[in-house]
Design an enzyme around this catalytic site. Structure first.
Site, PDB file in Angstrom:
ATOM      1  N   ALA A  74      26.903 -18.693 -12.728  1.00  0.00           N
ATOM      2  CA  ALA A  74      25.289 -19.500 -11.665  1.00  0.00           C
ATOM      3  C   ALA A  74      24.989 -19.028 -10.561  1.00  0.00           C
ATOM      4  O   ALA A  74      23.931 -19.527 -10.977  1.00  0.00           O
ATOM      5  CB  ALA A  74      25.788 -20.535 -12.469  1.00  0.00           C
ATOM      6  N   THR A  75      25.921 -18.697  -9.672  1.00  0.00           N
ATOM      7  CA  THR A  75      25.319 -18.962  -8.614  1.00  0.00           C
ATOM      8  C   THR A  75      24.932 -16.901  -8.006  1.00  0.00           C
ATOM      9  O   THR A  75      23.674 -17.716  -7.758  1.00  0.00           O
ATOM     10  CB  THR A  75      26.645 -18.314  -7.034  1.00  0.00           C
ATOM     11  OG1 THR A  75      27.362 -19.260  -7.251  1.00  0.00           O
ATOM     12  CG2 THR A  75      26.147 -18.282  -6.178  1.00  0.00           C
ATOM     13  N   GLN A 182      26.039 -26.960 -15.862  1.00  0.00           N
ATOM     14  CA  GLN A 182      26.726 -28.445 -16.027  1.00  0.00           C
ATOM     15  C   GLN A 182      26.371 -28.593 -17.848  1.00  0.00           C
ATOM     16  O   GLN A 182      26.645 -29.386 -18.264  1.00  0.00           O
ATOM     17  CB  GLN A 182      26.434 -29.251 -15.364  1.00  0.00           C
ATOM     18  CG  GLN A 182      27.041 -29.107 -13.357  1.00  0.00           C
ATOM     19  CD  GLN A 182      28.298 -29.062 -14.005  1.00  0.00           C
ATOM     20  OE1 GLN A 182      29.635 -29.881 -14.955  1.00  0.00           O
ATOM     21  NE2 GLN A 182      29.116 -28.544 -12.713  1.00  0.00           N
ATOM     22  N   HIS A 204      32.512 -20.619 -17.064  1.00  0.00           N
ATOM     23  CA  HIS A 204      33.889 -21.169 -16.373  1.00  0.00           C
ATOM     24  C   HIS A 204      33.555 -23.022 -16.524  1.00  0.00           C
ATOM     25  O   HIS A 204      34.817 -23.516 -16.729  1.00  0.00           O
ATOM     26  CB  HIS A 204      34.652 -20.858 -15.083  1.00  0.00           C
ATOM     27  CG  HIS A 204      33.821 -20.890 -14.075  1.00  0.00           C
ATOM     28  ND1 HIS A 204      33.979 -22.261 -13.351  1.00  0.00           N
ATOM     29  CD2 HIS A 204      32.749 -21.065 -13.058  1.00  0.00           C
ATOM     30  CE1 HIS A 204      33.425 -22.481 -12.082  1.00  0.00           C
ATOM     31  NE2 HIS A 204      32.658 -21.187 -11.939  1.00  0.00           N
ATOM     32  N   THR A 243      28.443  -1.721 -13.699  1.00  0.00           N
ATOM     33  CA  THR A 243      29.043  -1.774 -15.266  1.00  0.00           C
ATOM     34  C   THR A 243      29.250  -2.942 -15.370  1.00  0.00           C
ATOM     35  O   THR A 243      30.076  -4.245 -15.366  1.00  0.00           O
ATOM     36  CB  THR A 243      30.249  -1.226 -15.121  1.00  0.00           C
ATOM     37  OG1 THR A 243      29.987  -0.147 -14.329  1.00  0.00           O
ATOM     38  CG2 THR A 243      31.122  -1.015 -16.515  1.00  0.00           C
ATOM     39  N   CYS A 329      31.647 -31.158  -2.780  1.00  0.00           N
ATOM     40  CA  CYS A 329      30.923 -30.404  -3.430  1.00  0.00           C
ATOM     41  C   CYS A 329      30.953 -28.924  -3.057  1.00  0.00           C
ATOM     42  O   CYS A 329      30.975 -28.480  -3.923  1.00  0.00           O
ATOM     43  CB  CYS A 329      29.521 -30.778  -3.034  1.00  0.00           C
ATOM     44  SG  CYS A 329      28.103 -29.791  -3.435  1.00  0.00           S
TER      45      CYS A 329
HETATM   46  C1  LIG Z   1      29.071 -24.111 -10.952  1.00  0.00           C
HETATM   47  C2  LIG Z   1      27.780 -24.752 -10.997  1.00  0.00           C
HETATM   48  C3  LIG Z   1      27.216 -23.240  -9.920  1.00  0.00           C
HETATM   49  C4  LIG Z   1      28.161 -22.860  -9.792  1.00  0.00           C
HETATM   50  O1  LIG Z   1      28.674 -21.838 -10.729  1.00  0.00           O
HETATM   51  P1  LIG Z   1      29.086 -20.340 -10.760  1.00  0.00           P
HETATM   52  O2  LIG Z   1      29.802 -19.305 -11.937  1.00  0.00           O
HETATM   53  O3  LIG Z   1      30.939 -20.914  -9.664  1.00  0.00           O
HETATM   54  O4  LIG Z   1      28.458 -19.281  -9.811  1.00  0.00           O
HETATM   55  C5  LIG Z   1      26.129 -23.949  -9.894  1.00  0.00           C
HETATM   56  N1  LIG Z   1      25.033 -24.577 -10.680  1.00  0.00           N
HETATM   57  C6  LIG Z   1      26.238 -25.685 -10.851  1.00  0.00           C
HETATM   58  C7  LIG Z   1      25.204 -26.589 -11.291  1.00  0.00           C
HETATM   59  C8  LIG Z   1      27.190 -25.303 -10.726  1.00  0.00           C
HETATM   60  O5  LIG Z   1      28.170 -26.954 -11.372  1.00  0.00           O
END
Ligand SMILES: *Cc1c(COP(=O)(O)O)cnc(C)c1O
Length: 390
Positions: A74-75, A182, A204, A243, A329
């Site tokens: 997500a980052t 989330q 994850h 890839t 956090c």
């Molecule tokens: C965990 C989280 C992220 C980061 O996700 P990653 O896959 O660890 O990079 C971003 N936004 C929210 C709201 C999260 O809970």
């Protein structure tokens, strides 16, 4: 430490479900092909697995499979959304609206863009953690190109009104991005109905592997342009080269499939356990819940505790339960949580806060043990203060 502490930090990450691991394993060894190898069987086999996962993920958020771009999490998806839109729509405007309580993976790209000359509005939240829709609408200017509001908060679990935000964005012809890391697997997500143009996901947080995520990018009505932030082999329609990581992608698909199959029973089970924990904690004086009481993730409980030292509280619980405090956090810094600060908390109260993240493997016995230990720890810390005063 003979026994491992009880894990209640599922907003940080979740244990991988063994069924997910099973699904992934053949793709590390036997089915190792590169999904981009279009000339032979090994490539086709890997590509078929990626296609299946892509379809599962697309179905989960009601988009088309071609609108799914795989990322490392997500980052990266948030960075791609925010920076990719800023770059692609630069000529239309340089104003972005986001919220003070967003994850750092949205806030930091925004701060980066500010240095490049973009204007960013960081919307405040109300006492319950939810944004004021009128304030959002008033903040939209001619130059606004993007609104980024998360679906569910990773600290206080609060759910933002996605459909209403989407309607406002559509009416004002501004793109809408939502970080749903989330929310996926816990609340229904429908990018059509909610008018979401970009959506970030990660595996994850839903019992899938670390290191894989998705950015959904709308292709029709409107067709969203995005500037790649990672150039190379041209994978993922040249929006995100590299890839494809087949085992992780297969695991993500499986994790979503399981989460959706069990969404109702798990939401009910986990919210009942959460409420049971909450009741026991609310019996103690000076304990208050952070965030909206019902518009909240079923597995989240975030409380602030008056009259105790946050660090001492965490220390007292360390061997018993793994959870985060109001400073955790990003565990590398020890600043008070920006989310709790946005609710109007003092630094001291923010530090004296606990975030409980329940999960698929949390049991009622664990909840009762934790509740008892938290109550005991708070009481003994308060007793210690009384003893030193008199
Ligand atoms: C965990 C989280 C992220 C980061 O996700 P990653 O896959 O660890 O990079 C971003 N936004 C929210 C709201 C999260 O809970």
């Amino acid at each position: 430490m003979s026994q491992r502490p009880i894990y209640l930090d599922c907003h940080a990450t979740t244990p991988m479900d063994k069924r997910v691991l099973e699904a992934m394993l053949p793709y590390f060894t036997e089915h190792f092909g590169n999904p981009s190898s279009i000339n032979h069987f090994y490539g086709w086999e890997a590509e078929a697995a990626v296609k299946k996962a892509r379809e599962t993920i697309a179905n989960a958020v009601k988009c088309n499979p071609e609108e799914i771009i795989f990322t490392s999490g997500a980052t990266e998806a948030n960075n791609l959304a925010v920076k990719g839109i800023a770059e692609a729509y630069f000529n239309q405007g340089q104003h972005i609206i986001t919220v003070q309580t967003e994850h750092r993976a949205v806030l930091d790209p925004c701060k980066y863009l500010e240095k490049l000359g973009f204007k960013i509005t960081y919307l405040p939240v109300q006492k319950d953690g939810i944004i004021d829709l009128k304030f959002l609408e008033k903040s939209i200017r001619n130059e606004t190109i993007l609104v980024s509001v998360m679906a569910a908060n990773n600290e206080i679990g609060v759910l933002q009104p996605l459909k209403e935000i989407g309607d406002i964005c559509k009416k004002n012809e501004v793109l809408f991005h939502s970080d749903a890391a989330q929310a996926i697997g816990k609340i229904p997500l429908d990018v059509q109905n909610m008018n979401i143009d970009l959506l970030s996901l990660t595996a994850h947080k839903i019992y899938g592997p670390k290191g894989v995520g998705v950015l959904y990018i709308r292709r029709r009505n409107p067709r969203v342009n995005i500037a790649s932030q990672l150039h190379g082999g041209g994978q993922e329609r040249a929006i995100r080269s590299g890839t494809l990581y087949t085992p992780q992608i297969v695991g993500f698909g499986k994790a979503i499939e399981l989460a959706l199959a069990e969404i109702e029973t798990e939401n009910k089970r986990q919210s009942e356990l959460r409420n049971r924990l909450q009741e026991q904690l609310l019996n103690i004086e000076g304990v208050s819940i952070n965030g909206h009481l019902t518009k909240r993730l079923p597995n989240n409980l975030n409380v602030s505790i008056e009259g105790v030292d946050g660090a001492a509280l965490l220390l007292g619980l360390q061997g018993i339960v793994a959870l985060s405090s109001g400073s955790a956090c990003t565990s590398t810094t020890t600043k008070p949580s920006h989310v709790l600060k946005a609710l109007g908390h003092s630094d001291k109260l923010a530090y004296a806060s606990l975030r409980f993240g329940l999960g698929r493997f949390t049991t009622s016995q664990e909840i009762d043990t934790v509740a008892q230990q938290v109550v005991n720890t708070i009481q003994s810390l308060r007793q210690a203060i009384v003893n030193t005063k008199f």
